[in-house]
Design an enzyme around this catalytic site. Structure first.
Site, PDB file in Angstrom:
ATOM      1  N   TRP A   3      48.565  35.417  28.273  1.00  0.00           N
ATOM      2  CA  TRP A   3      48.642  35.776  29.685  1.00  0.00           C
ATOM      3  C   TRP A   3      49.344  34.694  30.497  1.00  0.00           C
ATOM      4  CZ3 TRP A   3      47.618  40.608  30.643  1.00  0.00           C
ATOM      5  CH2 TRP A   3      46.671  41.292  29.887  1.00  0.00           C
ATOM      6  N   THR A  17      38.888  50.958  50.730  1.00  0.00           N
ATOM      7  CA  THR A  17      39.804  50.008  50.142  1.00  0.00           C
ATOM      8  C   THR A  17      40.974  50.777  49.542  1.00  0.00           C
ATOM      9  OG1 THR A  17      40.042  48.225  48.538  1.00  0.00           O
ATOM     10  CG2 THR A  17      38.354  49.850  48.054  1.00  0.00           C
ATOM     11  N   GLU A  46      34.683  45.096  48.837  1.00  0.00           N
ATOM     12  CA  GLU A  46      33.416  45.374  48.159  1.00  0.00           C
ATOM     13  C   GLU A  46      32.407  44.233  48.297  1.00  0.00           C
ATOM     14  OE1 GLU A  46      36.432  45.864  47.148  1.00  0.00           O
ATOM     15  OE2 GLU A  46      36.651  47.663  45.927  1.00  0.00           O
ATOM     16  N   LYS A  98      51.634  39.804  30.590  1.00  0.00           N
ATOM     17  CA  LYS A  98      51.286  39.611  29.183  1.00  0.00           C
ATOM     18  C   LYS A  98      52.551  39.372  28.380  1.00  0.00           C
ATOM     19  CE  LYS A  98      47.970  40.899  25.864  1.00  0.00           C
ATOM     20  NZ  LYS A  98      46.936  41.809  25.398  1.00  0.00           N
TER      21      LYS A  98
HETATM   22  P1  ADP Z   1      42.983  45.575  48.781  1.00  0.00           P
HETATM   23  O1  ADP Z   1      43.925  44.435  49.062  1.00  0.00           O
HETATM   24  O2  ADP Z   1      42.952  45.962  47.321  1.00  0.00           O
HETATM   25  O3  ADP Z   1      43.065  46.704  49.725  1.00  0.00           O
HETATM   26  P2  ADP Z   1      40.867  43.815  49.525  1.00  0.00           P
HETATM   27  O4  ADP Z   1      41.409  43.455  50.842  1.00  0.00           O
HETATM   28  O5  ADP Z   1      39.449  44.087  49.381  1.00  0.00           O
HETATM   29  O6  ADP Z   1      41.547  45.082  48.990  1.00  0.00           O
HETATM   30  O7  ADP Z   1      41.391  42.692  48.545  1.00  0.00           O
HETATM   31  C1  ADP Z   1      40.596  42.021  47.647  1.00  0.00           C
HETATM   32  C2  ADP Z   1      41.437  41.259  46.674  1.00  0.00           C
HETATM   33  O8  ADP Z   1      42.245  40.278  47.335  1.00  0.00           O
HETATM   34  C3  ADP Z   1      40.640  40.464  45.677  1.00  0.00           C
HETATM   35  O9  ADP Z   1      40.161  41.271  44.635  1.00  0.00           O
HETATM   36  C4  ADP Z   1      41.662  39.436  45.209  1.00  0.00           C
HETATM   37  O10 ADP Z   1      42.515  39.966  44.211  1.00  0.00           O
HETATM   38  C5  ADP Z   1      42.482  39.177  46.440  1.00  0.00           C
HETATM   39  N1  ADP Z   1      42.034  37.908  47.068  1.00  0.00           N
HETATM   40  C6  ADP Z   1      41.186  37.751  48.081  1.00  0.00           C
HETATM   41  N2  ADP Z   1      41.031  36.444  48.382  1.00  0.00           N
HETATM   42  C7  ADP Z   1      41.813  35.750  47.524  1.00  0.00           C
HETATM   43  C8  ADP Z   1      42.080  34.359  47.310  1.00  0.00           C
HETATM   44  N3  ADP Z   1      41.539  33.411  48.053  1.00  0.00           N
HETATM   45  N4  ADP Z   1      42.935  34.038  46.283  1.00  0.00           N
HETATM   46  C9  ADP Z   1      43.493  34.978  45.522  1.00  0.00           C
HETATM   47  N5  ADP Z   1      43.286  36.297  45.685  1.00  0.00           N
HETATM   48  C10 ADP Z   1      42.456  36.684  46.663  1.00  0.00           C
END
Ligand code: ADP
Length: 538
Positions: free
Chosen positions: A441, A183, A325, A436
């Site tokens: 928030w 990731t 994860e 913030k």
């Molecule tokens: P990264 O983008 O950090 O490489 P991931 O693809 O694993 O890693 O992304 C996961 C993140 O994507 C989540 O922790 C969340 O913040 C965001 N995410 C995933 N699905 C949604 C959703 N339906 N709405 C909002 N945020 C989302």
């Protein structure tokens, strides 16, 4: 007393055998610059067994890491099954990462071989000497005419397959590693998530459930979400497991090509990040199609986008939430019948939720420091934490100080969410994207949703900019639809009835495009650094 049922391992080779035995006439179609090629699952299964033989011939060790660097394709699916079913560990490399990150990841995972699509060879080959453990590079010819270097490490996928003998697959231990996915954290080094056979099997069943993607033998599934990132949301395993035919876009990721494929191949289920569906919409609008669900997630799904699909394509977007994860899908926003009587606006608001966690995944919202549970009243927010058989407990050889799991065994997501009385999740923001202001928030996601409902707005990303009095204030970065003009006043006036007064952005910046991450999400990190020196209003 112990149960008296068989202790039968939940492994990927068991999925493979099921597909091979029962769904031989299902098809996998792959797009390329030279057109669509199709094989049956029967042909795919034979090739996959031979690919197991290729890994033996290349001398890949018992738990050797098998890297892939390619688009969604039939060959990539052969690797998805041959590597773990023969006891090796599939490692998908994200073709859009920076060179230094790719080098780091391949060395950290200790890839022995990397299978590379010819169309992306120029991105990979210059790095090969920096990848210390890589002994073989196998080229998958996807119709590009990129030159292939004359080097003893290189071989051709089809040539190897033609020489290979099929092998038997048998993995004993369901808890052994099956695949790895890194990731791309916004800080520090990329972190490796290691999926097991058991977690993959259970996640496959999870995404197959009707409340999730609900795939069956009657479906034609097209994962647009890449196989090189977060396992194509499990669709590459779930579709064959259900006997659903697959349609793979290959390198043809242009919106028009994706829409064409959906229409020509009779796709019934597809999934991708919001920016993909934003681009595809005009090419699908008003056309006859067979789609029954469009899955979307990976970042906040704008309500306006889902509504535009409902109005112009005839079905709203199905939101899903998860992260690398969590394998990666953990919840989905299917509309429960208690909302059937709501008006369109009310239903759209419900569909904008990440929804109910799948059976197998438990979720809670807590204060991220004290772990104090927050009430499920849809108002209070807290860090979303999850646990279950397809949630990671640790990263692969993490850097010092990186901790994924709380002391009481829940996985930290870094997302901030509220939950209603049924435990349906509403993602407010990522911890690092919350703004913030004056000790309170502001959710950048809610603000973006409000701005993107403006008819002239194509995309909007809101970031916090430093402010001497309030700590941070929201700055709205807005991309207008082609040919439209608008003023800051016009956007702010539009927002007045939609948001709390103190949420009102300090300024609106009109930009040409929202910068995107390697997987097409809004890159707020880039926007924050671009506007770091922004002079705040008093
Ligand atoms: P990264 O983008 O950090 O490489 P991931 O693809 O694993 O890693 O992304 C996961 C993140 O994507 C989540 O922790 C969340 O913040 C965001 N995410 C995933 N699905 C949604 C959703 N339906 N709405 C909002 N945020 C989302």
């Amino acid at each position: 007393m112990r149960g008296l049922m068989q202790d039968f391992p939940l492994t990927i080779d068991a999925i493979f055998r099921h597909v091979e035995q029962h769904y031989g006439d299902g098809t996998i179609a792959t797009n390329s610059p030279t057109g669509v090629t199709k094989v049956t699952y029967a042909e795919w299964a034979e090739r996959t067994r031979k690919l197991g033989g290729v890994l033996d011939t290349l001398g890949i060790s018992a738990e050797g890491r098998v890297g892939t660097f390619g688009w969604n394709s039939q060959r990539h699916l052969e690797l998805y099954f041959a590597a773990p079913s023969s006891g090796r560990i599939l490692h998908t490399l994200n073709i859009r990462l920076f060179p230094e990150q790719l080098t780091y990841i391949a060395n950290h995972a200790e890839d022995e071989v990397v299978f590379v699509d010819r169309s992306v060879l120029p991105l990979f080959w210059p790095l090969v000497d920096t990848m210390k453990t890589v002994q073989h590079v196998v080229i998958m010819d996807d119709g590009s005419d990129n030159e292939i270097p004359d080097d003893p490490r290189i071989s051709d996928y089809e040539a190897l397959l033609a020489e290979a003998s099929p092998v038997e697959f048998h993995v004993e231990d369901e808890n052994s590693a099956a695949s790895m996915c890194y990731t791309s954290g916004t800080t520090g080094n990329p972190k490796g998530v290691v999926y097991s056979h058991r977690s993959t099997f259970l996640h496959t069943m999870g995404v197959l459930m009707p409340n999730a993607f609900g795939l069956s033998i009657r479906d034609v599934a097209m994962p647009v979400v890449p196989m090189f990132h977060a396992n194509a949301w499990g669709i590459a395993q779930a579709a064959p497991a259900a006997g659903a035919s697959l349609v793979m876009p290959g390198p043809m990721m242009q919106p028009e090509a994706l829409a064409r494929l959906i229409l020509d191949e009779g796709v019934t289920f597809t999934a991708g990040v919001p920016t993909i569906w934003q681009g595809v919409l005009p090419h699908l609008a008003g056309k006859p199609h067979k789609l029954r669900d469009i899955g979307c997630g990976g970042s906040a799904v704008p309500k306006a986008l889902s509504e535009a699909y409902r109005e112009q394509v005839g079905l709203p977007i199905l939101q899903a939430w998860g992260m690398t994860e969590t394998h990666p899908v953990a919840s989905s926003g299917i509309l429960p019948p208690r909302f059937d009587d709501l008006d369109d606006e009310g239903k759209a608001a419900q569909r904008a939720r990440a929804g109910i966690p799948f059976l197998g995944v438990e979720a809670r919202i807590v204060d991220s420091e004290t772990l104090e549970p927050q009430p499920w009243d849809d108002q209070a927010t807290g860090e979303l934490q999850v646990r279950g058989p397809w949630c990671a407990k640790d990263y692969y050889n993490p850097d010092a100080g990186v901790e994924l799991t709380t002391e009481d065994g829940w996985m930290r997501t870094g997302d901030v969410a509220a939950m209603d009385s049924f435990g349906s999740i509403r993602i407010a923001d990522r911890t690092k994207d919350l703004i913030k202001s004056g000790g309170e928030w502001i959710s950048s996601v809610d603000l973006e949703n409000a701005i993107m409902s403006h008819p002239k707005v194509k995309e909007a990303a809101v970031v916090g900019i430093p402010h001497p009095k309030w700590d941070e204030r929201p700055l709205a970065c807005v991309v207008l639809r082609e040919g439209e003009t608008a003023t800051e006043e016009e956007i702010l006036e539009y927002l007045k009835p939609l948001i709390a007064k103190w949420w009102m952005p300090d300024a609106v910046e009109f930009i040409d495009e929202v910068p995107k991450t390697s997987v097409g999400k809004f890159s707020k990190k880039d926007l924050r650094s671009r506007f770091a020196e922004y002079a705040p209003k008093s």
